[in-house]
Enzyme design. Sequence first.
Site, PDB file in Angstrom:
ATOM      1  CD  GLU A 160      -0.249 -91.134 -27.280  1.00  0.00           C
ATOM      2  OE1 GLU A 160      -0.718 -91.577 -26.199  1.00  0.00           O
ATOM      3  OE2 GLU A 160       0.647 -91.725 -27.896  1.00  0.00           O
ATOM      4  CD  GLU A 168       4.585 -90.616 -27.509  1.00  0.00           C
ATOM      5  OE1 GLU A 168       4.277 -91.834 -27.370  1.00  0.00           O
ATOM      6  OE2 GLU A 168       4.075 -89.710 -26.826  1.00  0.00           O
TER       7      GLU A 168
END
Length: 724
Positions: free
Chosen positions: A273, A370
């Site tokens: 991320e 995710e």
Amino acid sequence: MICSLRRSATISSLLLLGTGISQTAFASNNADATQYKHFVAHNATWTCAADEHATPFNNQIRGVNLGGWMVLEPWITPSLFYQFLSQPEGQVAIDTYSFCEVLGAEEANLQLRRHWDTWVTEDIIRQLAESGAVNSLRLPVGDFMYEPYGPYVGCTDGATDYVEDLLDWAHEYGLTVLIDIHAMKGSQNGFDNSGKTLGFEWTSTLTVYPRNLVTFQHWPIRTAEWMGTFDRHAANYSSINHDNINHSLRVISKIVDAYSGHPAVLGLQPVNEPWEQTPIEHLKSFYWEGYLIVKKHAPYWKYIMHDSFRFDPNIWGGFMAGCPDRALDTHIYQAWLDPGSRVSFFANACQQKKNIAAMEQAFGPIVVGEWSLATDNCAMWLNGFNDNLPGFPRLPCKYVPCAQSYMNDDEYQQPGTPVDPSKPIQGPYGTGMSGPVWGLCPVGRDWVREMDPEHGQDFVHTPAEAPQRRDDTDAVISALALKKINAFSGIGHGFYFWNFRTDLDEPHWSYMAALEKGWIPSGNLNSDSVNLACHKEDNGLYQCVSKRDQLENVVRNNVKGCILAQDSNANVTYVDSLRGDDLFDEADQVFDAFWQEHRVEGATCDFGGIATLKEINMTYADDDDYYNFYEGPSNEHPVLHLCIVLLGGLAIGGLLGFFIAMRVNRSFNESVVRNMEQSNLLRPISHSRVFRNSFASMDLNYEAIPTASGKKKSGMKPNKSAYV
């Protein structure tokens, strides 16, 4: 301003400086074409050729994340952070970095070892494998575990021993492991999950009144410093930190050296991320250099790169084209969406397969690294320790007793546990509110059984905890899980659920708890319940309609906007004359046409909050599939239909009772006939053949019925002998 990178051989030599990697080993990288074991790399274009397809990506990933273990996140394991409640500035930890800094290396390492011993165990890995639906694990690690710096020195000693144990367990139970570098030096996104929260400052000196509160702010001043110095006013990077980038490349090299020979390792994710402000050309350059390191020493590993919150074919299409074993990771959550009906969340889940398919075509293999089952933002500390995003959560949350610590037993008591039930929410206080209150912790919201399932707006008016016998959470979340699995595995190359478990009772975020509840199926995920889960969404069996309780001028403006978006020369003056039902009916047509045409591109049925999805011809059933498909009329007025059914039942029951009483009860029969004879309206019925035949088994004989004056009136009455 940042100068654009020139993709040339100079990039390779620049980024390899200081990595500790042998320059001799990569000397040939300075040439445009470099031969690797199974392909040729082209540095000038960041592409590959001559791929031998030695390790094809034929098997989908069905995995879970082992989050909160090596990189701390307070919302996942709050038991580690309760000890910092009510503490003053300088004695509060909110992430791994401050945990080590505040407690000191010795005490922090002691607590971390207890945490490492109990959060992930061999028995848990065995259970995941035996579920039959998990074939891989995504393991978040910190770069500090392989090259410590700052407060991490001494604090995380021994962490890599646990990683080696995990790899051995995974191999024993037939699981693969994706090593995900979750935390980067300088923080790649400013979140606590990067190891160090950035954009954080104490504001206690400004809150003397009332009661000298300890306060801070974080979200309004976000930043990230892994890639360099971010200028918040210009919203770009004023300089690039090559020392940090080289540090990250050295960590990649050390991870490859440590585990390249382990059979359980699926591959590497070089950074988790990196935030959306990360300079994309520099990020791609880092990805390319990391890829070459991996392929030099671990030629069979997968290399999975995060999309930097920019899941856009225009950005990633063609990047590293022809390179084997690379994939793009995207994270898809609904927890940060605005509140909506179950239908809107269903449609959103299934809609993702269109986006994934487009990226698979433009880039190649896509993995959803995710996702969860959460449809709200209620999980305690989800947005940071004792903090929250401004405006979140969007709806009130349900509170449950804070769980006992997973670390506690007869010989060990984690500091700060259990939560003190005699105290209200404690400081320090962030931008928003989230934390234990009188021993209760916020965890989520229930879904209610809808009175009008097609429009599904009851959730707006119901409390966070569903009233008795109206809790529909199991049905809604089970259906949502099937749709997400269908979307993420039906088109792309698989997924990893976040997370494998949580400290608090939060099954929306815990794979193991969701599995136990039956929300996520165990065993083979190729069943019809998964493969057909998006049937209605895929076939357009939804209609985008306007909400009837919205302001007409707002609806009118959105209708005109949609029409003009489709055809800028369209005449929209007629919309100004529409009122009431005419306006809303027109809005239904316009909104639905726009949504149906553009939903594949990611359009939602929202239109500023004035529209919602309506299911077409759906009936609900209490079965494993949650709903059945029905092509009959839709139930637009369920209360009216219920009343009609009840009245019809009463009428039928009354007629049946009358018939039985007339045939078996002599007194009742005599009374009815007598009253009918005295009524001018009913007398003809009593003389009718149909009436007599209906009670023929009684063999009724009639004689004249005396009137009040003693005279016999024309008519008949039953002969008592007929009942003998």
